[in-house]
Design an enzyme around this catalytic site. Sequence first.
Site, PDB file in Angstrom:
ATOM      1  N   ASP A   1      26.745  62.898  63.233  1.00 34.04           N
ATOM      2  CA  ASP A   1      25.469  62.335  62.853  1.00 34.04           C
ATOM      3  C   ASP A   1      25.333  61.162  61.871  1.00 34.04           C
ATOM      4  O   ASP A   1      25.749  61.396  60.706  1.00 34.04           O
ATOM      5  CB  ASP A   1      24.676  63.479  62.371  1.00 34.04           C
ATOM      6  CG  ASP A   1      23.265  63.411  62.005  1.00 34.04           C
ATOM      7  OD1 ASP A   1      22.669  62.180  62.117  1.00 34.04           O
ATOM      8  OD2 ASP A   1      22.696  63.753  61.014  1.00 34.04           O
TER       9      ASP A   1
ATOM     10  N   ARG B   1      16.400  68.205  66.058  1.00 35.05           N
ATOM     11  CA  ARG B   1      15.009  68.866  66.863  1.00 35.05           C
ATOM     12  C   ARG B   1      14.972  68.411  67.646  1.00 35.05           C
ATOM     13  O   ARG B   1      14.280  68.845  68.781  1.00 35.05           O
ATOM     14  CB  ARG B   1      13.978  68.948  65.448  1.00 35.05           C
ATOM     15  CG  ARG B   1      13.396  67.340  65.067  1.00 35.05           C
ATOM     16  CD  ARG B   1      12.648  67.429  63.829  1.00 35.05           C
ATOM     17  NE  ARG B   1      13.684  67.685  62.692  1.00 35.05           N
ATOM     18  CZ  ARG B   1      13.208  67.893  61.616  1.00 35.05           C
ATOM     19  NH1 ARG B   1      11.733  67.736  61.321  1.00 35.05           N
ATOM     20  NH2 ARG B   1      13.962  67.922  60.580  1.00 35.05           N
TER      21      ARG B   1
ATOM     22  N   ASP C   1      17.087  60.139  61.619  1.00 35.05           N
ATOM     23  CA  ASP C   1      18.029  61.058  61.160  1.00 35.05           C
ATOM     24  C   ASP C   1      17.379  62.790  61.151  1.00 35.05           C
ATOM     25  O   ASP C   1      18.100  63.616  61.048  1.00 35.05           O
ATOM     26  CB  ASP C   1      18.305  61.153  59.885  1.00 35.05           C
ATOM     27  CG  ASP C   1      19.735  61.778  59.169  1.00 35.05           C
ATOM     28  OD1 ASP C   1      20.380  62.043  60.049  1.00 35.05           O
ATOM     29  OD2 ASP C   1      19.624  61.878  58.077  1.00 35.05           O
TER      30      ASP C   1
ATOM     31  N   LYS D   1      22.546  57.555  57.207  1.00 39.54           N
ATOM     32  CA  LYS D   1      22.794  58.170  55.972  1.00 39.54           C
ATOM     33  C   LYS D   1      23.565  57.242  54.899  1.00 39.54           C
ATOM     34  O   LYS D   1      24.423  56.568  55.397  1.00 39.54           O
ATOM     35  CB  LYS D   1      23.886  59.476  56.363  1.00 39.54           C
ATOM     36  CG  LYS D   1      23.119  60.525  57.346  1.00 39.54           C
ATOM     37  CD  LYS D   1      23.992  61.459  57.539  1.00 39.54           C
ATOM     38  CE  LYS D   1      23.365  62.605  58.675  1.00 39.54           C
ATOM     39  NZ  LYS D   1      22.189  63.199  57.932  1.00 39.54           N
TER      40      LYS D   1
ATOM     41  N   LYS E   1      22.939  73.432  68.546  1.00 43.93           N
ATOM     42  CA  LYS E   1      22.827  71.959  68.245  1.00 43.93           C
ATOM     43  C   LYS E   1      24.421  71.269  68.452  1.00 43.93           C
ATOM     44  O   LYS E   1      25.213  71.881  67.659  1.00 43.93           O
ATOM     45  CB  LYS E   1      22.109  71.495  67.035  1.00 43.93           C
ATOM     46  CG  LYS E   1      22.207  70.196  66.603  1.00 43.93           C
ATOM     47  CD  LYS E   1      21.626  69.913  65.029  1.00 43.93           C
ATOM     48  CE  LYS E   1      22.012  68.684  64.637  1.00 43.93           C
ATOM     49  NZ  LYS E   1      21.632  68.392  63.385  1.00 43.93           N
TER      50      LYS E   1
END
Length: 530
Positions: free
Chosen positions: A300, A381, A377, A307, A295
Amino acid sequence: MAKFGLLQQIKTRLASKNGKKTSSTILKQLHLESKRSTFEFLNLKNKFSMQIKNYLNIALISSADAVSDQGASLFVCATEESLHHFATQKLLTEKAKATLESKKSTVMAFLTEIQNFVVVNASTELEDWRMAGATLYKKLKEEKVEKAHLIGLDTIDSKLKNAFLEGLVLTSYNFNKYKKDAKAELITVSVPETALASKELSALSNLLHAVSQTKTMVNEPVNFLDAIRFGEITVEAGKNFGFETEILHKKEIEYLKMGGLLSVNQGSTVPPTFNIMKYKPSNAINPKPLVLVGKGVTFDTGGYSLKVGGSMPGMKADMAGGAAVLGIISAIAQNNLPYYVVGLVPATDNKISGNALVVDDVITMMDGTTVEVLNTDAEGRLVLGDALTYAKRFEPALVIDMATLTGASAAITGSFGIAMAGNTQEQMDALKVSGEDVYERLIQLPFWKEYADLLKSDVADLKNIGGPTGGATTAGKFLEHFTDYPWIHLDIAGASFVDKPSGYRQSGGTGVAVRLIYDFITKQIEKGNN
């Protein structure tokens, strides 16, 4: 930039549909547009060297002499017989004997005409020897030692001496790039060839440099290391260490219909890259490759599922899996291991804008699977799903993905290990052995089929989260959907980035999974040669 796969495949496909002349024109236009958009973006950024430093302050050098004339003496003592070097130091000898009897470890110092340090350790545990190496480095730094030579390393077995040197070197890592008054404090340590052959020492040093360069990539902020720069660093590493690279840019990613990667990226001003590495030596013992998928989310934010509550600091580390893939391939290529390995890293950030992915969006992945996004978030995946689909074209013997995927896994392992799932128990058991040896231990998640039911969507083929139950497992189940080959999933969220130093691990990036997979590969080579 070495191109070895996608462009030829595009050319072949287009030729079959449009004729040779048309396919060449389209191919040229596609590649030029992709390159042009990347160059235009790079012109907005400052230029930096693409080489990643290792920031190590211990340099191991091979010495033909058992004892050097210069520097401090570093005695390694695992038995009472090895105490003869300083028999005249009665008090020290008594303390050393007591330490050996108690099966504990210590580092002591005494002064003659030179400085002397004594590492006493009767343990046969590899991690105890790494910690002994860590303690020794701290003593050397404290005493401002600049040169030293090892004595007695040949009295312990090869695994223990390698572990000791690992601890010594890895503890010396100090990421001080952004400190105004930063200065190097290099300590040169001579290792006698009688204790460790120069070729073996070089291989160990290469591995530890790869771990440290992985740490550096994880520690770099996103205003330096974004998706474009990740690709440039990958290309530079390929040139330096001897593996092929192919960096796909946005136009090529769009052609492949990598909807997961593109959707995560769509709010960012920095275009994505899909980074492909291939190391295929002529003497590889495996005709089908081990494919490593990492990844590469360079920062992020959580997207519109933002977040909050102080959980955003440290999210520069969300590309730790991608950095580890690059570190692993750099190490095996530099050490000329006879093993065929491919690395795949989808790289992007998920900063927010008016165009960003939102909850309730439905996206289409590279393999045609539709996904209802219920949490932006849960982006890792999505990018990994496309990479796992891409991996199919290599007809892999095994795929291992590594990702800072879920807080749920970090809640299970803390910083002490890695959560694992997969569909090949024999290979997972082999990886567990390596995990114990390098002390990057693995805990296997429950992976029952009922977890997949939690990902069923009313409006799409899948939804990207499974609810509060088994979050680490449902993330793995989402990834499993895109596999049709032997596969292992490693969730490194807990171990990849730590707040407090411990032993030979500093705060920040840990380089986790590099030594783990390197050890796994070396064991596979040994198994194949027997």
